[in-house]
Design a protein around this motif. Sequence first.
Motif, PDB file in Angstrom:
ATOM      1  N   THR A  79      15.741 -31.265   4.574  1.00  0.00           N
ATOM      2  CA  THR A  79      16.079 -30.418   3.426  1.00  0.00           C
ATOM      3  C   THR A  79      17.270 -31.010   2.686  1.00  0.00           C
ATOM      4  O   THR A  79      18.256 -31.413   3.310  1.00  0.00           O
ATOM      5  N   VAL A  80      17.172 -31.076   1.372  1.00  0.00           N
ATOM      6  CA  VAL A  80      18.277 -31.551   0.538  1.00  0.00           C
ATOM      7  C   VAL A  80      18.609 -30.501  -0.512  1.00  0.00           C
ATOM      8  O   VAL A  80      17.758 -29.697  -0.901  1.00  0.00           O
ATOM      9  N   GLU A  81      19.854 -30.528  -0.955  1.00  0.00           N
ATOM     10  CA  GLU A  81      20.292 -29.686  -2.071  1.00  0.00           C
ATOM     11  C   GLU A  81      20.648 -30.615  -3.222  1.00  0.00           C
ATOM     12  O   GLU A  81      21.290 -31.638  -3.016  1.00  0.00           O
ATOM     13  N   HIS A  82      20.221 -30.247  -4.396  1.00  0.00           N
ATOM     14  CA  HIS A  82      20.446 -31.140  -5.539  1.00  0.00           C
ATOM     15  C   HIS A  82      21.407 -30.527  -6.557  1.00  0.00           C
ATOM     16  O   HIS A  82      21.701 -29.327  -6.535  1.00  0.00           O
ATOM     17  N   SER A  83      21.846 -31.397  -7.454  1.00  0.00           N
ATOM     18  CA  SER A  83      22.666 -31.009  -8.607  1.00  0.00           C
ATOM     19  C   SER A  83      22.124 -31.741  -9.823  1.00  0.00           C
ATOM     20  O   SER A  83      21.732 -32.903  -9.730  1.00  0.00           O
ATOM     21  N   VAL A  84      22.141 -31.061 -10.956  1.00  0.00           N
ATOM     22  CA  VAL A  84      21.752 -31.685 -12.217  1.00  0.00           C
ATOM     23  C   VAL A  84      22.647 -31.121 -13.315  1.00  0.00           C
ATOM     24  O   VAL A  84      22.830 -29.903 -13.404  1.00  0.00           O
TER      25      VAL A  84
END
Length: 170
Positions: A79-84
């Motif tokens: 599982t990864v958490e992203h930012s944009v």
Amino acid sequence: MIRYAQTTDLGAILDIYNDAILNTTSVYDYKPHTIEDRLSWYEKKVSDGFPVLVSEENKDVIGFATFGPFRAWPAYKYTVEHSVYVHKDHRGKRVGTRLMIELIKIANEREYVTMVAGIDSSNEGSRVMHENLGFTNCGTIKKAGYKFGKWLNLTFYQCELRGPTTPKEE
């Protein structure tokens, strides 16, 4: 054009991020970061093998995106958490969508199974973009933060990715 970021992009990335800190609830932080902060962040991302992408228009960086670990425990490794983040003058022009499409592609290639987004509940544009990309709302933490004289609610979204063909517990 979307490409991997380089150290020469960090000034533009810093400007975009600091604008988000100072003028939006996209980042639950109060004080602008320094170029040293961004360099340390970038070097950590690169050394840990995580992508940092930029969107470029006329040789100007107009947005960036990345992902990293969701939690520190080993069972979360898929599982990864992203930012944009998108430059204020380019929001609403699908820059974030294009960055996210590429980020999701990379996450699928690396066999992650879940991508998580933490979005301020008042950020309608981000919520709609994520829903259009197949993310589903998984819940809201009320009063998760306090900024600009008000309580902020943090909504989590997730996107189910392909994941590994044979997950392992190691």
